[in-house]
Design a protein around this motif. Structure first.
Motif, short mmCIF file in Angstrom:
data_model
loop_
_atom_site.label_atom_id
_atom_site.label_comp_id
_atom_site.label_asym_id
_atom_site.label_seq_id
_atom_site.Cartn_x
_atom_site.Cartn_y
_atom_site.Cartn_z
N SER A 12 1.06 -1.01 -0.48
CA SER A 12 0.10 -0.03 0.10
C SER A 12 1.40 0.92 0.08
O SER A 12 2.07 1.37 0.45
N TYR A 13 0.51 2.28 -0.45
CA TYR A 13 1.20 3.42 -0.56
C TYR A 13 1.13 4.72 -0.34
O TYR A 13 -0.64 5.25 -0.17
N PHE A 14 0.98 5.16 0.62
CA PHE A 14 1.25 6.87 1.56
C PHE A 14 2.05 7.79 0.20
O PHE A 14 2.99 8.34 1.29
N PRO A 15 1.52 8.34 -0.57
CA PRO A 15 2.41 9.40 -1.20
C PRO A 15 3.02 10.60 -0.12
O PRO A 15 4.38 10.83 -0.35
N GLY A 16 2.11 11.13 0.44
CA GLY A 16 2.03 12.49 1.04
C GLY A 16 1.81 13.38 0.14
O GLY A 16 2.17 13.42 -1.31
N CYS A 17 2.01 15.02 0.74
CA CYS A 17 1.16 15.96 0.22
C CYS A 17 2.10 16.26 -1.32
O CYS A 17 1.90 16.82 -2.15
N SER A 18 3.39 16.50 -0.42
CA SER A 18 4.54 17.03 -1.36
C SER A 18 4.71 16.29 -2.33
O SER A 18 5.46 16.70 -3.75
N LEU A 19 4.39 15.33 -2.70
CA LEU A 19 4.38 14.36 -4.02
C LEU A 19 3.49 14.14 -4.70
O LEU A 19 3.52 13.70 -5.69
N HIS A 20 2.50 14.86 -4.35
CA HIS A 20 1.62 15.13 -5.23
C HIS A 20 1.70 17.35 -5.49
O HIS A 20 0.33 17.35 -6.84
N ALA A 21 2.94 17.44 -5.19
CA ALA A 21 3.28 19.33 -5.82
C ALA A 21 4.42 18.67 -5.35
O ALA A 21 4.33 18.32 -7.37
N SER A 22 5.21 19.59 -5.39
CA SER A 22 6.12 19.97 -5.31
C SER A 22 7.30 19.00 -5.76
O SER A 22 8.69 19.09 -5.83
N GLY A 23 6.82 18.08 -5.37
CA GLY A 23 7.98 16.67 -4.46
C GLY A 23 7.79 15.80 -6.36
O GLY A 23 7.62 14.49 -5.41
N ARG A 24 7.21 16.18 -7.20
CA ARG A 24 6.49 15.16 -8.39
C ARG A 24 6.96 14.72 -8.73
O ARG A 24 6.77 12.92 -8.86
N GLU A 25 8.16 15.04 -8.98
CA GLU A 25 9.31 13.29 -9.77
C GLU A 25 9.59 12.79 -8.70
O GLU A 25 10.10 11.63 -9.17
N TYR A 26 9.49 12.40 -6.91
CA TYR A 26 9.92 11.83 -6.66
C TYR A 26 8.41 10.48 -6.63
O TYR A 26 8.44 8.82 -6.30
N ASP A 27 6.99 11.22 -6.68
CA ASP A 27 6.17 10.50 -7.08
C ASP A 27 6.83 9.35 -8.43
O ASP A 27 5.69 8.40 -8.37
N ILE A 28 6.62 10.49 -9.25
CA ILE A 28 6.77 9.67 -10.72
C ILE A 28 7.59 8.33 -10.93
O ILE A 28 7.11 7.30 -11.92
N SER A 29 9.03 8.94 -9.75
CA SER A 29 9.74 7.47 -10.14
C SER A 29 9.97 6.52 -9.27
O SER A 29 10.00 5.29 -9.46
N THR A 30 9.11 6.90 -8.26
CA THR A 30 8.36 5.33 -7.65
C THR A 30 8.15 4.56 -8.11
O THR A 30 8.70 3.83 -8.14
N SER B 155 5.95 26.26 -14.21
CA SER B 155 6.43 25.42 -15.28
C SER B 155 6.85 24.22 -15.00
O SER B 155 6.91 23.22 -15.81
N ARG B 156 7.71 23.61 -14.24
CA ARG B 156 7.62 22.12 -14.47
C ARG B 156 6.81 21.80 -13.07
O ARG B 156 7.27 20.04 -12.81
N GLY B 157 5.96 21.64 -12.81
CA GLY B 157 4.34 21.08 -12.75
C GLY B 157 4.59 21.02 -11.02
O GLY B 157 4.18 20.34 -10.57
N LYS B 158 5.00 21.64 -10.30
CA LYS B 158 5.62 21.39 -8.57
C LYS B 158 4.35 22.01 -7.93
O LYS B 158 5.10 22.48 -6.68
N LEU B 159 4.46 22.84 -8.56
CA LEU B 159 2.83 24.01 -7.91
C LEU B 159 1.42 23.74 -8.95
O LEU B 159 1.47 24.60 -10.22
N LYS B 160 0.72 23.80 -7.82
CA LYS B 160 -0.59 23.62 -8.53
C LYS B 160 -1.45 24.86 -8.19
O LYS B 160 -1.62 25.27 -7.04
N MET B 161 -2.14 24.64 -9.73
CA MET B 161 -3.21 25.67 -9.35
C MET B 161 -4.06 25.76 -8.59
O MET B 161 -4.79 26.71 -7.98
N PHE B 162 -4.73 24.26 -8.58
CA PHE B 162 -5.81 23.79 -7.92
C PHE B 162 -5.83 22.45 -6.73
O PHE B 162 -4.86 22.47 -7.10
N HIS B 163 -6.31 22.99 -5.93
CA HIS B 163 -6.23 21.92 -4.68
C HIS B 163 -6.95 20.36 -4.52
O HIS B 163 -7.88 20.42 -5.74
#
Lengths: 319, 189
Positions: A12-30, B155-163
């Motif tokens: 089961s997987y708990f990505p956490g908030c960052s991995l859906h935003a500023s850390g998206r590449e961590y999620d993608i690569s995981t 531009s790198r998708g690191k900041l989402k506009m919407f929640h």
């Protein structure tokens, strides 16, 4: 069910908030790495924020309750709970640890979440899954493209190993799990001094000056040790070392900071005659591991990293 | 100076100890926590002195200062303490007590960031970083802070506009309310 068995293990997987935003590449690569290693990964539905540092900073009961509820949501999905973010990992494990030994807190939390605290599911960081569950030997055998000649500084930061009684990941002062994984991938870990120092963590919002100072020391130490890049396993560490690297360079990497740099608190408006300091790309462990497993480079989220790591990888014939 | 329960303000110390689950009184001032603390350079009272002040009953000086808000929760102190004082937990307890007293502390930025972060959980379930950054800048009056980072992150998708939407929002709200209720009834600190 012989050769058709799709997954060798399931999590089961708990990505956490960052991995859906500023850390998206961590999620993608995981996700890409787990697929390449034939490890199943299913996200816990509608998980929510663990509270991270700000919640336990001012309200421990809230922090424990948010984590306990997330742990009970995780029960709905099969397999040990894989966590990529070091902060989520630390908070979830701390909650299990505290509530197992403290009946008063457990009862308060159970009132808050209006149900029993589910504390049985093993919470595992990605590093642990790679090095222990999957195993270093099998990892080494699975490598399709060894990361030959890549000199990497492994950066642990705070929460993967501290405090010693909670994470149970590795030695709290002299860990080696990241170096072990890196060697299995064919790369070369450097010896350096700041593996365990704090990057400034969530001061990035409130007091970015703190982050610039602490993360500058980390970058300097890695560069002095001959590292060409740094490998991390935490989205906060990555943010501070990568997103803030321009600001660090503007403040510490040049003879003097410019007026524009001071106004905007970051970026690279240095004077043109100043000798620039080299840039150090920051990778997530899962990006390097997936690259070594032969995952196509456009599936690793490399384009999301601010300090573009692709020139370095090209130079090493890894792209 | 004679140390007694009165001079020590033992009532406050006991509250800290109950919240943190560790002993303030065990500390023998070796200073190892301050030696390893990455943040002690930013504090007016380094970590070992925070504990000493508590032992001497001078907790008001601790709560009024900025030291507790400049702790990064890196856990180095708790890891290295030779007498098993969990200083990181003591810092959590002190921040909570300062927070509940509506912070006489000089350090407002860290408190503001914490408040917005927790509000975000209650409103959105997950962190909504764009709102977090924007609200912090507005409320702290630093309108230009990190402005140049915005486009780079977008531009790198690191900041989402919407929640993102979350089905558990009512459940999260219930957790917050139940904790408030327990505190009102005196069932939790």
């Amino acid at each position: 069910m012989t050769p058709a068995k799709k997954h060798i293990m399931h999590y089961s997987y708990f990505p956490g908030c960052s991995l859906h935003a500023s850390g998206r590449e961590y999620d993608i690569s995981t996700r890409a790495l787990f697929k390449a290693l034939r490890l199943g990964l299913q996200e816990v539905p509608d998980w929510f924020c663990c509270g991270a540092t700000p919640a336990h900073n001012v309200d421990e009961l809230l922090s424990l309750s948010l984590c306990a509820k997330n742990l009970s949501l995780a029960e709905e999905v099969e397999g040990d709970l894989a966590v990529a973010c070091a902060a989520c990992f630390s908070r979830l494990k701390t909650t299990q640890h505290h509530l197992k030994k403290d009946d008063v807190k457990r009862k308060q939390v159970e009132t808050a979440i209006d149900g029993p605290a589910a504390l049985g599911k093993p919470v595992k960081h990605i590093l642990e899954i790679l090095a222990r569950d999957f195993g270093l030997k099998r990892l080494e055998e699975s490598v399709k493209k060894p990361l030959m000649g890549l000199k990497v500084a492994c950066y642990y930061g705070c929460l993967l190993t501290r405090p010693p009684e909670v994470p149970d990941l590795d030695d709290c002062e002299d860990p080696s799990i990241m170096e072990d994984i890196l060697r299995a991938l064919g790369a070369e870990p450097v010896k350096w001094s700041h593996r365990m120092e704090c990057c400034g963590a969530n001061f990035t919002l409130s007091r970015p000056g703190v982050v610039l100072k602490l993360s500058n020391a980390i970058l300097e130490s890695a560069q002095a040790a001959g590292a060409e890049c740094i490998m991390v396993a935490c989205p906060l560490c990555h943010g501070n070392l990568d997103i803030r690297q321009g600001g660090i360079k503007a403040k510490y990497g040049q003879p003097e900071a410019t007026l524009m740099g001071n106004i905007f608190g970051s970026e690279n408006q240095g004077s043109s005659d100043a000798e620039p300091r080299g840039e150090t790309p920051i990778f997530y462990v899962t990006q390097l591991a997936a690259l070594a497993m032969g995952v196509p480079s456009d599936k690793l989220g490399l384009e999301s990293i601010i300090i573009d790591p692709r020139p370095l990888l090209k130079e090493k014939n890894l792209l | 100076m004679h140390l007694s329960n009165e001079t020590m303000n033992v009532g406050f110390v006991k509250k800290v100890e109950a919240l943190s689950g560790t002993s303030v009184r065990r500390c023998f001032q070796c200073g190892k926590c301050s030696a390893g603390c990455p943040m002690s350079g930013f504090m007016e009272h380094p970590p070992n002195r925070v504990v000493r002040l508590l032992q001497l009953g001078q907790w008001e000086r601790v709560l009024a200062g900025r030291s507790i808000w400049y702790c990064a929760s890196c856990e180095t102190c708790s890891t290295r303490c030779p007498n098993k004082v969990n200083l990181a937990s003591i810092m959590d307890a002190l921040r909570k007590l300062s927070w509940d007293a509506d912070g006489p502390s000089k350090e407002s930025y860290v408190q503001l960031a914490n408040r917005l972060f927790i509000e975000n959980i209650r409103t959105y379930g997950r962190q909504y970083e764009l709102r977090l950054g924007a609200a912090f800048n507005m409320k702290s009056g630093q309108f230009l802070k990190d402005l140049m980072l915005g486009p780079k992150l977008l531009s790198r998708g690191k900041l989402k506009m919407f929640h993102s939407k979350n089905k558990n929002l009512p459940e999260i709200e219930a957790i917050f309310s139940r904790i408030e209720e327990m505190r009102k009834k005196g069932e939790a600190l």
